[in-house]
Design a protein around this motif. Structure first.
Motif, PDB file in Angstrom:
ATOM      1  N   PRO A  14       5.192  -0.663   3.801  1.00  0.00           N
ATOM      2  CA  PRO A  14       3.918  -0.328   3.286  1.00  0.00           C
ATOM      3  C   PRO A  14       2.840  -0.922   3.791  1.00  0.00           C
ATOM      4  CG  PRO A  14       5.648  -1.266   1.679  1.00  0.00           C
ATOM      5  CD  PRO A  14       5.998  -1.408   3.157  1.00  0.00           C
ATOM      6  N   THR A  15       2.840  -2.117   4.626  1.00  0.00           N
ATOM      7  CA  THR A  15       1.532  -2.631   5.324  1.00  0.00           C
ATOM      8  C   THR A  15       1.325  -1.574   6.501  1.00  0.00           C
ATOM      9  OG1 THR A  15       2.037  -4.690   4.496  1.00  0.00           O
ATOM     10  CG2 THR A  15       0.396  -4.510   6.421  1.00  0.00           C
ATOM     11  N   LEU A  16       2.315  -1.328   7.116  1.00  0.00           N
ATOM     12  CA  LEU A  16       2.092  -0.777   8.469  1.00  0.00           C
ATOM     13  C   LEU A  16       1.379   0.752   8.097  1.00  0.00           C
ATOM     14  CD1 LEU A  16       2.880  -0.380  11.434  1.00  0.00           C
ATOM     15  CD2 LEU A  16       4.852   0.319  10.841  1.00  0.00           C
ATOM     16  N   PHE A  17       2.021   1.509   6.954  1.00  0.00           N
ATOM     17  CA  PHE A  17       1.361   2.586   6.550  1.00  0.00           C
ATOM     18  C   PHE A  17       0.702   2.706   5.490  1.00  0.00           C
ATOM     19  CE2 PHE A  17       5.396   3.487   8.669  1.00  0.00           C
ATOM     20  CZ  PHE A  17       4.872   4.226   9.914  1.00  0.00           C
ATOM     21  N   ARG A  18      -0.428   1.680   5.496  1.00  0.00           N
ATOM     22  CA  ARG A  18      -1.105   1.209   3.993  1.00  0.00           C
ATOM     23  C   ARG A  18      -2.323   2.438   3.792  1.00  0.00           C
ATOM     24  NH1 ARG A  18      -2.618  -4.020   4.634  1.00  0.00           N
ATOM     25  NH2 ARG A  18      -3.307  -3.360   6.663  1.00  0.00           N
ATOM     26  N   ASP A  47      18.160   0.628   3.185  1.00  0.00           N
ATOM     27  CA  ASP A  47      17.190  -0.423   3.167  1.00  0.00           C
ATOM     28  C   ASP A  47      15.804   0.195   3.813  1.00  0.00           C
ATOM     29  OD1 ASP A  47      18.864  -2.128   2.016  1.00  0.00           O
ATOM     30  OD2 ASP A  47      19.285  -3.040   4.211  1.00  0.00           O
ATOM     31  N   PHE A  48      15.906   1.001   4.813  1.00  0.00           N
ATOM     32  CA  PHE A  48      14.623   1.652   5.363  1.00  0.00           C
ATOM     33  C   PHE A  48      14.207   2.673   4.468  1.00  0.00           C
ATOM     34  CE2 PHE A  48      11.867   4.024   8.248  1.00  0.00           C
ATOM     35  CZ  PHE A  48      11.379   2.986   9.033  1.00  0.00           C
ATOM     36  N   LEU A  49      14.934   3.353   3.761  1.00  0.00           N
ATOM     37  CA  LEU A  49      14.268   4.412   2.857  1.00  0.00           C
ATOM     38  C   LEU A  49      13.732   3.522   1.523  1.00  0.00           C
ATOM     39  CD1 LEU A  49      17.204   6.963   2.916  1.00  0.00           C
ATOM     40  CD2 LEU A  49      14.811   7.189   3.766  1.00  0.00           C
ATOM     41  N   ALA A  53       9.887   4.082   0.394  1.00  0.00           N
ATOM     42  CA  ALA A  53       9.565   4.525  -0.873  1.00  0.00           C
ATOM     43  C   ALA A  53       8.245   3.834  -1.328  1.00  0.00           C
ATOM     44  CB  ALA A  53      10.796   4.453  -1.702  1.00  0.00           C
ATOM     45  N   LYS A  54       7.994   2.462  -0.950  1.00  0.00           N
ATOM     46  CA  LYS A  54       6.972   1.699  -1.442  1.00  0.00           C
ATOM     47  C   LYS A  54       5.800   2.050  -0.649  1.00  0.00           C
ATOM     48  CE  LYS A  54      10.357  -1.984  -2.824  1.00  0.00           C
ATOM     49  NZ  LYS A  54      10.630  -3.026  -2.269  1.00  0.00           N
ATOM     50  N   VAL A  55       5.704   2.859   0.264  1.00  0.00           N
ATOM     51  CA  VAL A  55       4.423   3.353   0.883  1.00  0.00           C
ATOM     52  C   VAL A  55       3.725   4.282   0.006  1.00  0.00           C
ATOM     53  CG1 VAL A  55       3.666   4.619   2.927  1.00  0.00           C
ATOM     54  CG2 VAL A  55       5.577   3.132   3.028  1.00  0.00           C
ATOM     55  N   LYS A  56       2.423   3.763  -0.172  1.00  0.00           N
ATOM     56  CA  LYS A  56       1.681   4.500  -1.318  1.00  0.00           C
ATOM     57  C   LYS A  56       1.155   5.973  -0.835  1.00  0.00           C
ATOM     58  CE  LYS A  56      -0.301   0.222  -3.535  1.00  0.00           C
ATOM     59  NZ  LYS A  56      -1.478  -0.379  -3.658  1.00  0.00           N
TER      60      LYS A  56
END
Length: 75
Positions: A14-18, A47-49, A53-56
């Motif tokens: 999520p931080t990387l693809f904010r 785990d990766f998926l 899924a948390k990437v906005k």
């Protein structure tokens, strides 16, 4: 051998693809999961998926991909 995404902790996604998750990057990550993780480390793929899924911006990326797919089928 797993590619670079193997080194990215799912909690960092999520931080990387904010700001944005580009379609080609998303497709590449999914292909990497399919070819490298699912056969050898299925829990790592899950785990990766879950982290992905948390990437906005994922929802918008999926909408763009779906739109491209619809246009491709019309052509």
């Amino acid at each position: 051998p797993p590619r670079q995404s193997a080194r990215i902790p799912p909690s960092n996604l999520p931080t990387l693809f904010r700001a944005e998750l580009e379609e080609d990057v998303f497709v590449s990550m999914i292909a990497n999961l399919e070819s490298h993780f699912l056969p050898r480390e299925p829990q790592a793929a899950v785990d990766f998926l879950l982290g992905l899924a948390k990437v906005k911006s994922l929802k918008m990326t999926l909408k763009f991909l779906a739109s491209k797919a619809r246009w491709a089928h019309r052509a």
